[in-house]
Design an enzyme around this catalytic site. Structure first.
Site, mmCIF file in Angstrom:
data_model
loop_
_atom_site.group_PDB
_atom_site.id
_atom_site.type_symbol
_atom_site.label_atom_id
_atom_site.label_comp_id
_atom_site.label_asym_id
_atom_site.label_seq_id
_atom_site.Cartn_x
_atom_site.Cartn_y
_atom_site.Cartn_z
ATOM 1 N N SER A 17 0.828 -1.215 0.000
ATOM 2 C CA SER A 17 0.000 0.000 0.000
ATOM 3 C C SER A 17 0.863 1.266 0.000
ATOM 4 O O SER A 17 0.456 2.291 -0.562
ATOM 5 C CB SER A 17 -0.979 -0.003 1.178
ATOM 6 O OG SER A 17 -0.321 0.208 2.398
ATOM 7 N N ARG A 69 21.758 -15.229 3.025
ATOM 8 C CA ARG A 69 21.354 -13.823 2.940
ATOM 9 C C ARG A 69 22.252 -13.080 1.957
ATOM 10 O O ARG A 69 21.793 -12.239 1.180
ATOM 11 C CB ARG A 69 21.486 -13.227 4.347
ATOM 12 C CG ARG A 69 20.613 -12.057 4.624
ATOM 13 C CD ARG A 69 20.700 -11.623 6.063
ATOM 14 N NE ARG A 69 19.855 -12.377 6.957
ATOM 15 C CZ ARG A 69 18.525 -12.266 7.038
ATOM 16 N NH1 ARG A 69 17.896 -11.417 6.283
ATOM 17 N NH2 ARG A 69 17.829 -13.000 7.873
ATOM 18 N N LEU A 97 18.770 -6.666 5.829
ATOM 19 C CA LEU A 97 19.713 -6.534 4.707
ATOM 20 C C LEU A 97 21.156 -6.609 5.215
ATOM 21 O O LEU A 97 21.465 -6.132 6.310
ATOM 22 C CB LEU A 97 19.468 -5.201 4.000
ATOM 23 C CG LEU A 97 18.099 -5.111 3.327
ATOM 24 C CD1 LEU A 97 17.725 -3.668 3.040
ATOM 25 C CD2 LEU A 97 18.053 -5.951 2.060
ATOM 26 N N ASN A 111 13.724 3.864 4.016
ATOM 27 C CA ASN A 111 12.764 2.904 4.565
ATOM 28 C C ASN A 111 11.653 3.660 5.288
ATOM 29 O O ASN A 111 11.875 4.758 5.801
ATOM 30 C CB ASN A 111 13.494 1.990 5.560
ATOM 31 C CG ASN A 111 12.576 0.954 6.175
ATOM 32 O OD1 ASN A 111 11.760 0.327 5.488
ATOM 33 N ND2 ASN A 111 12.685 0.766 7.485
ATOM 34 N N HIS A 113 9.177 3.136 8.543
ATOM 35 C CA HIS A 113 9.053 2.296 9.734
ATOM 36 C C HIS A 113 7.883 2.803 10.575
ATOM 37 O O HIS A 113 7.763 4.011 10.810
ATOM 38 C CB HIS A 113 10.351 2.342 10.543
ATOM 39 C CG HIS A 113 10.299 1.478 11.761
ATOM 40 N ND1 HIS A 113 10.399 0.095 11.691
ATOM 41 C CD2 HIS A 113 10.104 1.774 13.065
ATOM 42 C CE1 HIS A 113 10.297 -0.405 12.911
ATOM 43 N NE2 HIS A 113 10.107 0.584 13.762
ATOM 44 N N SER A 140 8.016 6.842 10.569
ATOM 45 C CA SER A 140 9.227 7.585 10.208
ATOM 46 C C SER A 140 9.740 7.088 8.858
ATOM 47 O O SER A 140 9.746 5.883 8.600
ATOM 48 C CB SER A 140 10.349 7.330 11.228
ATOM 49 O OG SER A 140 9.906 7.556 12.544
ATOM 50 N N GLU A 147 22.849 -0.595 10.829
ATOM 51 C CA GLU A 147 22.156 -0.959 12.065
ATOM 52 C C GLU A 147 20.638 -0.809 11.883
ATOM 53 O O GLU A 147 20.177 0.246 11.403
ATOM 54 C CB GLU A 147 22.642 -0.052 13.205
ATOM 55 C CG GLU A 147 22.399 -0.641 14.570
ATOM 56 C CD GLU A 147 22.918 0.266 15.680
ATOM 57 O OE1 GLU A 147 22.316 0.294 16.738
ATOM 58 O OE2 GLU A 147 23.918 0.977 15.437
ATOM 59 N N ASP A 149 16.894 -0.029 11.619
ATOM 60 C CA ASP A 149 16.000 1.100 11.955
ATOM 61 C C ASP A 149 16.722 2.231 12.678
ATOM 62 O O ASP A 149 16.167 2.864 13.582
ATOM 63 C CB ASP A 149 14.815 0.603 12.811
ATOM 64 C CG ASP A 149 13.977 -0.433 12.082
ATOM 65 O OD1 ASP A 149 13.917 -0.370 10.841
ATOM 66 O OD2 ASP A 149 13.396 -1.308 12.749
ATOM 67 N N GLU A 178 1.123 7.128 6.851
ATOM 68 C CA GLU A 178 2.265 6.650 6.062
ATOM 69 C C GLU A 178 2.077 6.990 4.583
ATOM 70 O O GLU A 178 3.024 7.334 3.877
ATOM 71 C CB GLU A 178 2.423 5.125 6.209
ATOM 72 C CG GLU A 178 2.918 4.683 7.569
ATOM 73 C CD GLU A 178 3.170 3.177 7.627
ATOM 74 O OE1 GLU A 178 3.693 2.612 6.653
ATOM 75 O OE2 GLU A 178 2.829 2.562 8.657
HETATM 76 C C1 GAR Z 1 3.888 -0.562 6.730
HETATM 77 O O1 GAR Z 1 3.130 -0.262 7.855
HETATM 78 C C2 GAR Z 1 5.360 -0.241 6.979
HETATM 79 O O2 GAR Z 1 5.546 0.870 7.794
HETATM 80 C C3 GAR Z 1 5.799 -1.506 7.671
HETATM 81 O O3 GAR Z 1 5.148 -2.551 7.014
HETATM 82 C C4 GAR Z 1 3.911 -2.077 6.479
HETATM 83 C C5 GAR Z 1 3.887 -2.417 5.007
HETATM 84 O O4 GAR Z 1 2.640 -2.123 4.461
HETATM 85 N N1 GAR Z 1 7.222 -1.648 7.618
HETATM 86 C C6 GAR Z 1 7.939 -2.200 8.581
HETATM 87 O O5 GAR Z 1 7.451 -2.682 9.600
HETATM 88 C C7 GAR Z 1 9.435 -2.226 8.335
HETATM 89 N N2 GAR Z 1 10.145 -2.538 9.518
HETATM 90 P P1 GAR Z 1 2.455 -2.030 2.877
HETATM 91 O O6 GAR Z 1 3.019 -3.315 2.266
HETATM 92 O O7 GAR Z 1 0.983 -1.942 2.686
HETATM 93 O O8 GAR Z 1 3.189 -0.822 2.376
#
Ligand code: GAR
Length: 198
Positions: A17, A69, A97, A111, A113, A140, A147, A149, A178
């Site tokens: 999304s 990985r 990663l 990213n 978060h 954010s 490291e 997040d 977001e």
């Molecule tokens: C979002 O809420 C994003 O912030 C989170 O995963 C979701 C993805 O939703 N990301 C993390 O937790 C990364 N550590 P989406 O696939 O609908 O964009």
């Protein structure tokens, strides 16, 4: 595509999304970048179907096909680099990663978060915010460093934590933010880069 337009590759793992919100912002004329490709590490990711319908080049690099990985990250980087991205956008890309991968994209890997970093790095951020009695929560966008997040924050969005919130109602309120935040943060990054090179 204009030759000088910022080229973006978006990595997803599922719903996508946030990737959609970036594509929608471009289509609405409020974000001026080119999405060169969307890449998923999961074959069934719903976001891939959306990207294909939008005519965006879509690829799957299934992490299950790799023994390590390092091997996965190397192949992923090779796929990404064929598009010569100026920015690599992690949009719900749920993979840790390797430092080699992160350093390869130093300064251009971002990213989103779901917390007000530096609070609540890692997983289950919404439940942890409720459990901690936070009055405010959010999301954010940050530059990625090796490291988890921990990279410099580009932009944040805040929401109140309501008394009757559970993790899913809070997650929904944050996700709505977001979808505005990620296009805004990319806009900010692009504008700052342009200013630096002017
Ligand atoms: C979002 O809420 C994003 O912030 C989170 O995963 C979701 C993805 O939703 N990301 C993390 O937790 C990364 N550590 P989406 O696939 O609908 O964009």
């Amino acid at each position: 595509m204009a030759a000088n337009k910022t080229n973006v590759v978006i990595l997803i793992s599922g719903r996508g999304s946030n990737m959609k919100s970036i594509v929608n912002a471009i289509n609405a004329g409020s974000l001026d970048v080119n999405v060169a490709a969307v890449i998923s590490n999961r074959p069934g990711a719903a976001g891939i179907e959306f990207a294909q319908k939008q005519g965006i080049q879509s690829l799957v690099v299934d992490h299950k096909n790799f023994d390590s990985r390092e091997q996965f990250d190397q192949t992923l980087a090779k796929e990404i680099d064929q598009f010569s991205p100026d920015i690599v956008v992690l949009a719900g890309f749920m993979r840790i990663l390797t430092p080699e991968f992160v350093n390869h994209y130093a300064g251009k890997l971002i990213n989103i978060h779901p917390s007000l970093l530096p609070k609540f790095k890692g997983l289950n951020t919404h439940q942890r915010a409720i459990d901690a009695g936070e009055k405010e929560h959010g999301a954010s966008v940050h530059l990625v460093t090796p490291e988890l997040d921990n990279g410099p924050v580009i932009l944040q969005a805040r929401v109140p934590v309501l008394q009757d919130d559970d993790a899913s109602t809070l997650a929904a309120r944050v996700l709505e933010q977001e979808h505005q935040l990620y296009p805004d943060a990319i806009n900010k990054l692009v504008t700052e880069k342009l200013t630096q090179t002017a």
